[in-house]
Design a protein around this motif. Structure first.
Motif, short mmCIF file in Angstrom:
data_model
loop_
_atom_site.label_atom_id
_atom_site.label_comp_id
_atom_site.label_asym_id
_atom_site.label_seq_id
_atom_site.Cartn_x
_atom_site.Cartn_y
_atom_site.Cartn_z
N ALA A 174 38.86 23.69 38.05
CA ALA A 174 40.16 23.95 39.18
C ALA A 174 41.20 25.42 38.33
O ALA A 174 42.28 25.70 38.97
N ILE A 175 41.29 24.96 36.93
CA ILE A 175 41.24 26.69 36.30
C ILE A 175 40.86 28.24 36.37
O ILE A 175 41.56 28.41 37.12
N VAL A 176 40.31 27.32 36.97
CA VAL A 176 39.52 29.06 37.73
C VAL A 176 39.83 29.08 38.77
O VAL A 176 39.68 30.19 38.78
N MET A 224 39.36 42.02 33.65
CA MET A 224 41.24 40.73 32.21
C MET A 224 41.17 40.26 32.65
O MET A 224 41.44 39.89 33.79
N ILE A 225 40.62 38.60 32.21
CA ILE A 225 40.85 37.50 32.90
C ILE A 225 42.53 37.15 32.39
O ILE A 225 42.54 37.12 31.31
N SER A 226 42.72 36.44 33.80
CA SER A 226 44.13 36.14 33.41
C SER A 226 44.47 34.06 33.70
O SER A 226 44.62 34.42 35.06
N THR A 227 45.30 34.26 33.70
CA THR A 227 45.32 32.65 33.20
C THR A 227 46.15 31.90 32.47
O THR A 227 46.76 32.77 31.39
N GLU A 228 47.12 30.98 33.61
CA GLU A 228 48.24 30.74 32.77
C GLU A 228 48.09 29.60 31.30
O GLU A 228 48.27 28.93 30.13
N GLU A 229 46.51 28.77 31.79
CA GLU A 229 45.88 28.06 30.41
C GLU A 229 45.21 29.01 29.75
O GLU A 229 43.95 29.16 29.50
#
Length: 279
Positions: A169-171, A188-193
């Motif tokens: 779900a995060i992915v 570049m990976i961008s995530t709120e987690e």
């Protein structure tokens, strides 16, 4: 007796200060515990054992020391102690309360605390996939151990499956930002987690995220928790240009992971090289 090992995170929301610091991180931490009347002892390994009712909470300051040496933010240590609310440890949260916050975290295998009784899967000789849960506000990360499974009345398989679902779900909410550098695609990976940014390479759903821009398999560098670069597998020559930033992030982060270059494929994760230290 219920015993838990806690590796708590100082996340970006804690801020940073440029004021010089005279006391060590340990001195500030002990002072804050004393102010709150929280009893503790220090093991020969430098870990803090806090006795709360029938529980022994073992806290590692390894990451906090790194952040303090880097940022000089004494207030962050104060907030860290405030987050160690004794009520949080008085009784383990129920499975119903925890299940939405179960994750897995990519961790180096040489942690000073060791991994006795911790729920994990070995990824490489140097890396482990550790199963964890976060607090509802995301400021605390707790490693899951076998004793917790007994208290929750769940199996290892149930925890693993729940972590897999939550990480997928995060992915699904994660973006990959691509920068073209002389014809090379730097992802570049961008995530709120943010604390789980590097850990996303462990998810089977990671392929769906990166393959549209980088194909599959891919190469990745994850020097610390909140840093992840992705490179096309057929573009390995470009990896040499990333050595400086990888070593810098590894050295300066409060949560370093690895200096290795990793290949991520359907067969799993393999270390295919490592960046040397720079003097």
């Amino acid at each position: 007796m219920y015993q838990t090992l806690v590796i708590l995170s100082l996340l970006p929301i804690l801020g940073c200060s440029t004021e010089p610091h005279m006391r060590t991180a340990d001195e500030i931490y002990c002072s804050e515990l004393d102010k709150r009347g929280i009893g503790y002892s220090v093991t020969p390994e430098g870990l803090y054992e806090i006795q709360i009712d029938d529980q022994t909470v073992t806290v590692s300051l390894e990451n906090i020391r790194r952040n303090y040496d880097r940022d000089g933010d004494a207030d962050a240590i104060v907030r860290f102690v405030e987050n160690v609310d004794t009520d949080f440890f008085a009784e383990i949260p129920s499975w119903d309360d925890v299940r939405s916050y179960v994750r897995y975290s990519l961790e180096p295998s040489d942690y000073e605390t060791g991994f006795d009784d911790v729920l994990l899967t070995a990824i490489t000789d140097q890396l482990n996939q550790v199963f964890v849960f976060t607090s509802a506000d995301g400021t605390q990360i707790t490693w899951i151990n076998e004793s917790m499974l007994d208290d929750w009345g769940v199996t290892r398989k149930q925890v693993v499956e729940r972590a897999k679902e939550n990480m997928a779900a995060i992915v699904a909410e994660t973006k990959i930002e691509v920068e073209d550098i002389a014809g090379n695609k730097l992802g570049m990976i961008s995530t709120e987690e943010t604390p789980f940014k590097a850990s996303l390479i462990l998810s089977p759903a990671f392929r769906d995220l990166v393959s549209p821009t980088h194909g599959w398999p891919v190469c990745a560098v994850v020097p610390c928790r909140d840093f992840a670069y992705v490179i096309r597998n057929d573009n390995r020559d470009f990896l040499a240009r990333l050595g400086g930033v990888v070593i810098k992030e590894y050295r300066n982060s409060g949560h370093p992971i690895t200096k290795d270059v990793l290949q991520v494929s359907d067969e799993g994760i393999t270390a295919i090289g490592t960046y040397p230290e720079i003097e």
